[in-house]
Design a protein around this motif. Structure first.
Motif, PDB file in Angstrom:
ATOM      1  N   ALA A 456       0.811  -1.219   0.000  1.00  6.99           N
ATOM      2  CA  ALA A 456       0.000   0.000   0.000  1.00  6.99           C
ATOM      3  C   ALA A 456       0.843   1.267   0.000  1.00  6.99           C
ATOM      4  CB  ALA A 456      -0.936  -0.001   1.204  1.00  6.99           C
ATOM      5  N   LYS A 457       2.098   1.169   0.340  1.00  3.28           N
ATOM      6  CA  LYS A 457       2.983   2.336   0.268  1.00  3.28           C
ATOM      7  C   LYS A 457       3.261   2.730  -1.180  1.00  3.28           C
ATOM      8  CE  LYS A 457       5.335   1.037   4.572  1.00  3.28           C
ATOM      9  NZ  LYS A 457       6.589   0.538   5.169  1.00  3.28           N
ATOM     10  N   LEU A 458       3.073   1.787  -2.097  1.00  3.24           N
ATOM     11  CA  LEU A 458       3.413   2.017  -3.499  1.00  3.24           C
ATOM     12  C   LEU A 458       2.228   2.518  -4.325  1.00  3.24           C
ATOM     13  CD1 LEU A 458       5.550  -1.191  -4.172  1.00  3.24           C
ATOM     14  CD2 LEU A 458       6.386   1.135  -3.790  1.00  3.24           C
ATOM     15  N   VAL A 459       1.082   1.867  -4.160  1.00  2.00           N
ATOM     16  CA  VAL A 459      -0.038   2.133  -5.062  1.00  2.00           C
ATOM     17  C   VAL A 459      -1.318   1.570  -4.449  1.00  2.00           C
ATOM     18  CG1 VAL A 459       0.216  -0.033  -6.348  1.00  2.00           C
ATOM     19  CG2 VAL A 459      -0.741   1.967  -7.496  1.00  2.00           C
ATOM     20  N   ARG A 460      -2.443   2.093  -4.858  1.00  2.00           N
ATOM     21  CA  ARG A 460      -3.727   1.559  -4.401  1.00  2.00           C
ATOM     22  C   ARG A 460      -4.025   0.245  -5.119  1.00  2.00           C
ATOM     23  NH1 ARG A 460      -9.253   5.154  -3.775  1.00  2.00           N
ATOM     24  NH2 ARG A 460     -10.785   3.441  -3.760  1.00  2.00           N
ATOM     25  N   PHE A 461      -4.522  -0.729  -4.378  1.00  2.00           N
ATOM     26  CA  PHE A 461      -4.896  -2.023  -4.952  1.00  2.00           C
ATOM     27  C   PHE A 461      -6.181  -2.480  -4.298  1.00  2.00           C
ATOM     28  CE2 PHE A 461      -1.948  -2.716  -1.443  1.00  2.00           C
ATOM     29  CZ  PHE A 461      -2.646  -3.610  -0.648  1.00  2.00           C
ATOM     30  N   ALA A 462      -6.775  -3.530  -4.852  1.00  2.00           N
ATOM     31  CA  ALA A 462      -8.082  -3.976  -4.368  1.00  2.00           C
ATOM     32  C   ALA A 462      -8.145  -5.487  -4.293  1.00  2.00           C
ATOM     33  CB  ALA A 462      -9.187  -3.454  -5.280  1.00  2.00           C
ATOM     34  N   PHE A 463      -8.902  -5.961  -3.302  1.00  2.00           N
ATOM     35  CA  PHE A 463      -9.287  -7.367  -3.221  1.00  2.00           C
ATOM     36  C   PHE A 463     -10.733  -7.462  -3.684  1.00  2.00           C
ATOM     37  CE2 PHE A 463      -6.372  -7.396   0.722  1.00  2.00           C
ATOM     38  CZ  PHE A 463      -5.246  -7.600  -0.063  1.00  2.00           C
ATOM     39  N   HIS A 464     -10.958  -8.148  -4.820  1.00  2.00           N
ATOM     40  CA  HIS A 464     -12.304  -8.311  -5.370  1.00  2.00           C
ATOM     41  C   HIS A 464     -12.863  -9.656  -4.898  1.00  2.00           C
ATOM     42  CE1 HIS A 464     -12.543  -5.026  -8.563  1.00  2.00           C
ATOM     43  NE2 HIS A 464     -11.362  -4.859  -8.002  1.00  2.00           N
ATOM     44  N   PHE A 465     -13.685  -9.588  -3.859  1.00  2.00           N
ATOM     45  CA  PHE A 465     -14.212 -10.817  -3.269  1.00  2.00           C
ATOM     46  C   PHE A 465     -15.118 -11.567  -4.239  1.00  2.00           C
ATOM     47  CE2 PHE A 465     -12.578  -8.755   0.390  1.00  2.00           C
ATOM     48  CZ  PHE A 465     -12.428  -9.712   1.380  1.00  2.00           C
ATOM     49  N   GLN A 466     -15.807 -10.860  -5.117  1.00  2.00           N
ATOM     50  CA  GLN A 466     -16.728 -11.524  -6.037  1.00  2.00           C
ATOM     51  C   GLN A 466     -15.989 -12.246  -7.158  1.00  2.00           C
ATOM     52  OE1 GLN A 466     -15.759  -8.519  -6.421  1.00  2.00           O
ATOM     53  NE2 GLN A 466     -16.053  -7.733  -8.478  1.00  2.00           N
ATOM     54  N   LYS A 467     -14.692 -12.048  -7.251  1.00  2.00           N
ATOM     55  CA  LYS A 467     -13.911 -12.712  -8.299  1.00  2.00           C
ATOM     56  C   LYS A 467     -13.079 -13.872  -7.757  1.00  2.00           C
ATOM     57  CE  LYS A 467     -13.875  -8.670 -11.306  1.00  2.00           C
ATOM     58  NZ  LYS A 467     -13.101  -7.630 -12.007  1.00  2.00           N
ATOM     59  N   GLY A 468     -13.433 -14.325  -6.573  1.00  2.00           N
ATOM     60  CA  GLY A 468     -12.891 -15.562  -6.020  1.00  2.00           C
ATOM     61  C   GLY A 468     -14.060 -16.406  -5.564  1.00  2.00           C
ATOM     62  N   LEU A 469     -14.000 -17.715  -5.760  1.00  2.00           N
ATOM     63  CA  LEU A 469     -15.162 -18.553  -5.474  1.00  2.00           C
ATOM     64  C   LEU A 469     -15.065 -19.324  -4.164  1.00  2.00           C
ATOM     65  CD1 LEU A 469     -16.273 -19.972  -8.937  1.00  2.00           C
ATOM     66  CD2 LEU A 469     -17.054 -17.925  -7.723  1.00  2.00           C
ATOM     67  N   ALA A 470     -14.009 -19.113  -3.378  1.00  2.00           N
ATOM     68  CA  ALA A 470     -13.973 -19.735  -2.055  1.00  2.00           C
ATOM     69  C   ALA A 470     -15.202 -19.292  -1.269  1.00  2.00           C
ATOM     70  CB  ALA A 470     -12.701 -19.332  -1.316  1.00  2.00           C
ATOM     71  N   GLY A 471     -15.859 -20.247  -0.637  1.00  2.00           N
ATOM     72  CA  GLY A 471     -17.065 -19.947   0.125  1.00  2.00           C
ATOM     73  C   GLY A 471     -18.350 -20.147  -0.645  1.00  2.00           C
ATOM     74  N   ALA A 472     -18.262 -20.310  -1.965  1.00  2.00           N
ATOM     75  CA  ALA A 472     -19.463 -20.595  -2.757  1.00  2.00           C
ATOM     76  C   ALA A 472     -19.942 -22.010  -2.464  1.00  2.00           C
ATOM     77  CB  ALA A 472     -19.160 -20.433  -4.239  1.00  2.00           C
ATOM     78  N   ASN A 473     -21.208 -22.289  -2.793  1.00  2.00           N
ATOM     79  CA  ASN A 473     -21.710 -23.632  -2.527  1.00  2.00           C
ATOM     80  C   ASN A 473     -21.170 -24.627  -3.549  1.00  2.00           C
ATOM     81  OD1 ASN A 473     -23.431 -23.694  -4.857  1.00  2.00           O
ATOM     82  ND2 ASN A 473     -25.010 -22.574  -3.735  1.00  2.00           N
ATOM     83  N   GLU A 474     -21.379 -25.893  -3.297  1.00  2.00           N
ATOM     84  CA  GLU A 474     -20.770 -26.941  -4.120  1.00  2.00           C
ATOM     85  C   GLU A 474     -21.272 -26.901  -5.559  1.00  2.00           C
ATOM     86  OE1 GLU A 474     -18.452 -29.734  -5.632  1.00  2.00           O
ATOM     87  OE2 GLU A 474     -18.205 -28.769  -3.679  1.00  2.00           O
ATOM     88  N   GLU A 475     -22.527 -26.527  -5.771  1.00  2.00           N
ATOM     89  CA  GLU A 475     -23.056 -26.435  -7.134  1.00  2.00           C
ATOM     90  C   GLU A 475     -22.260 -25.409  -7.949  1.00  2.00           C
ATOM     91  OE1 GLU A 475     -27.101 -25.035  -9.538  1.00  2.00           O
ATOM     92  OE2 GLU A 475     -27.043 -24.991  -7.361  1.00  2.00           O
ATOM     93  N   ILE A 476     -22.004 -24.255  -7.363  1.00  2.00           N
ATOM     94  CA  ILE A 476     -21.252 -23.209  -8.048  1.00  2.00           C
ATOM     95  C   ILE A 476     -19.825 -23.666  -8.308  1.00  2.00           C
ATOM     96  CG2 ILE A 476     -20.329 -20.874  -7.808  1.00  2.00           C
ATOM     97  CD1 ILE A 476     -23.351 -21.023  -8.363  1.00  2.00           C
ATOM     98  N   LEU A 477     -19.201 -24.312  -7.344  1.00  2.00           N
ATOM     99  CA  LEU A 477     -17.828 -24.787  -7.510  1.00  2.00           C
ATOM    100  C   LEU A 477     -17.747 -25.867  -8.583  1.00  2.00           C
ATOM    101  CD1 LEU A 477     -16.739 -24.975  -3.760  1.00  2.00           C
ATOM    102  CD2 LEU A 477     -16.112 -23.232  -5.435  1.00  2.00           C
ATOM    103  N   ALA A 478     -18.735 -26.760  -8.620  1.00  2.21           N
ATOM    104  CA  ALA A 478     -18.744 -27.819  -9.628  1.00  2.21           C
ATOM    105  C   ALA A 478     -18.878 -27.239 -11.025  1.00  2.21           C
ATOM    106  CB  ALA A 478     -19.872 -28.808  -9.343  1.00  2.21           C
ATOM    107  N   GLU A 479     -19.715 -26.220 -11.186  1.00  2.00           N
ATOM    108  CA  GLU A 479     -19.871 -25.574 -12.490  1.00  2.00           C
ATOM    109  C   GLU A 479     -18.539 -24.954 -12.938  1.00  2.00           C
ATOM    110  OE1 GLU A 479     -22.986 -22.821 -11.758  1.00  2.00           O
ATOM    111  OE2 GLU A 479     -24.598 -24.277 -12.062  1.00  2.00           O
TER     112      GLU A 479
END
Length: 599
Positions: A456-479
């Protein structure tokens, strides 16, 4: 002999004798090693272009850009009104020669095509594809023009602009061609539609959920092929993984249906294998039951010093680990210079008091001394059916949107307030990496916090939670597993995005020239922040649509071990490399400009 053979075949193609060719001697069956440009001997004649236009139900025209049009209208002056239009994504999409990004440092620069085909159906697309193949033309496809890599533009090319491939049909019992059994809820949509229109039809009018992009101006076709994420992807999954069927024109001009029952290898590739498989004309996406309420929490917090910033980061990590890695949450948390943190998160079906409780460990640190708000706390929810409702947004919360008043459909569409910061920009750099949920665990949290503070001393960055599927249900992960996407997505709590650009670059206009020195400084800081995260997460993938233009290991970063299978499919459906673009499967066999086949 190759040149003589092409000349002979072109002569045949312009006469009735073309129909007498034996099936084993198809037109342009010898792969081109060099595509032609205007002025080359092989460039189509005006009569051949006219004959093509006559075969189309749509149109064939020259290229037009938003900038050129506005400069002509304003006597070459750049006014506030001009700049307001240039950051409106819907206005840019009215022009075949305009793209949302202007270019990339040492990479590409937006350029207009020599000719633009505007198909209205799959037959038109087939005609354009066959003409391009016959004449060895550089072919590019533009939907929403959202590509960060310049995949939807190229000089001296024939552009297929999918703008008029429209139409939306909602199904209660869709069964893919060749399938049987019970149908399912779905929606068929023309590839040229934008998500704001699809959301209006499916969510607002029908009360169903369809997974799509967060930016309302994104084109449906290209988004699905890249994989695709939106506000609530931990709930709805990747857009591409929701694909049930596609109509696509492939390199030989055939119009195919791809689904799980026919052309199933191509169908798999279309679900996150990027562009370059052909020209998709229609997609059918699954729809789901709509949650009851969608909501948003946002604020900016500045810590007085690094010690106070450390408290913020240390409070955030367990909040994320224990509360945010599940289908209820999406969107972003940012960190940046001057000890800044920004919360810009969406949620679904959570009471507002529960949202406050979840974020209390972070928000309670704001005391006006060690930490203070730089952006006031915003917290609201709405009926989910109203989330993309233009009338509702305009009446109840107009500050959250920007109404499109300048395009060909004034007053009928909106984009989110803040999204125009990524429009009409020239990129210094753009990096991504999927971050595994293990980084949030107690054994790694301290090192992760150190990395956040250092980067963060260098530049602004972001964690996009909607672009990682950890925590999704098994149907979503299987797809998602049944797609070419890099498998690290499945265990990622978020996608790291770190990027920077210069907006409204206009050549030869004082005050708007490209600031190369500043861009190079930004690029170095972006790289430095990215490398700090790669030091603790070296082996995960990057999102194929949002990675470094200059990434040498792009095939593995984007698709991991799936790349070899993708390449085999590419060679089957497009053996001559008609569809080629930067970071597309098979592009390693072509020069960077897509005109020369590598030996």
């Amino acid at each position: 002999m190759l040149v003589l053979r092409r000349t002979f075949l072109r002569l045949l193609a312009s006469t009735a004798l073309a129909g007498l060719l034996p099936a084993s001697m198809s037109l342009a069956s010898t792969p081109a090693s060099q595509r032609v440009r205007p002025g080359d001997a092989g460039w189509p004649s005006s009569e051949q272009w006219q004959a093509l236009a006559a075969r189309l139900d749509g149109a064939l025209e020259g290229s037009r850009s938003a900038l050129d049009t506005l400069m002509q209208q304003n006597g070459g002056k750049v006014t506030k009104a001009v700049l307001k239009k240039l950051v409106n994504p819907f206005y840019l999409q009215d022009f075949s020669g305009s793209t949302q990004s202007l270019g990339w440092l040492d990479g590409w620069k937006s350029a207009q095509s020599a000719k633009v085909g505007i198909p209205v159906n799959a037959k038109d697309v087939s005609e354009l594809v066959k003409f391009s193949r016959m004449h060895d033309l550089r072919l590019v496809i533009k939907g929403g023009g959202h590509s960060y890599y310049g995949q939807s533009c190229a000089p001296d090319s024939l552009l297929v602009w999918t703008r008029d491939l429209t139409g939306i049909t909602v199904h209660d019992d869709f069964v893919p061609q060749g399938g049987n059994g019970a149908g399912q809820h779905a929606v068929s949509v023309g590839a040229g539609e934008k998500f704001i229109t699809l959301y209006d039809e499916v969510v607002v009018k029908r009360g169903r959920y369809v997974q799509g992009g967060g930016c309302t101006s994104v084109g449906v076709g290209g988004h699905a092929q890249s994989g695709g994420f939106g506000h609530f992807s931990k709930f709805g999954g990747m857009t591409g993984a929701n694909l049930l069927e596609a109509e696509i024109v492939v390199a030989n001009g055939d119009i195919l249906i791809a689904n799980a029952h026919q052309n199933s290898d191509l169908f798999w590739a279309l679900k996150a294998g990027g562009a370059g498989w052909g020209i998709v004309t229609r997609l059918t996406l699954a729809t789901r039951a709509l949650p009851e309420r969608f909501g948003f929490i946002g604020c900016g917090i500045k810590a007085r010093d690094e010690k106070a910033f450390r408290k913020l980061v240390d409070a955030f990590i367990p909040v994320a680990r224990d509360n945010l890695v599940n289908p209820h949450w999406g969107e972003q948390v940012h960190f940046g210079p001057d000890n800044h943190m920004f919360i810009k998160m969406t949620f679904l079906d959570l009471p507002l008091e529960e949202v406050r409780r979840i974020w209390a460990p972070v928000l309670d640190l704001v005391d006006g001394e060690e930490c203070s708000f730089t952006e006031n706390l915003t917290l609201y929810d709405t009926p989910a059916q109203k989330w993309w409702d233009l009338e509702f947004r305009s009446r109840e919360m107009p500050e959250t949107i920007v109404l499109d008043e300048a395009s060909s459909k004034p007053g009928k569409r909106f984009f989110w307030n803040g999204d125009n910061g990524e429009t009409n920009v020239f990129w210094a750099g753009y990096e991504s990496a999927w971050l595994s949920q293990g980084l949030l665990g107690n054994d790694k949290a301290s090192d992760f916090a150190d990395t956040i503070i250092d980067a963060a001393k260098l530049v602004r960055f972001a964690f996009h939670f909607q672009k990682g599927l950890a925590g999704a249900n098994e149907e979503i992960l299987a797809e998602a597993r049944n797609s070419p996407v890099h498998p690290s997505l499945l265990d990622a709590f978020a996608l790291l995005l770190v990027a920077g650009a210069q907006q409204n670059v206009i050549d030869d206009v004082e005050g708007h020239e490209l600031d190369e020195k500043t861009l190079r400084d930004k690029a170095a800081r972006i790289k430095g922040a990215y490398e700090r995260f790669r030091a603790i997460e070296p082996d995960t993938g990057s999102y194929s649509a949002e990675m470094n233009f200059h990434e040498e290991n792009w095939r593995t970063r984007a698709w991991g071990d799936n790349y070899d299978r993708l390449l085999a499919i590419k060679k089957h459906y497009d053996p001559e490399g008609l569809f080629v673009g930067h970071h597309q499967v098979g592009s390693e066999y072509w020069s960077e400009d897509g005109f020369t086949k590598r030996p």
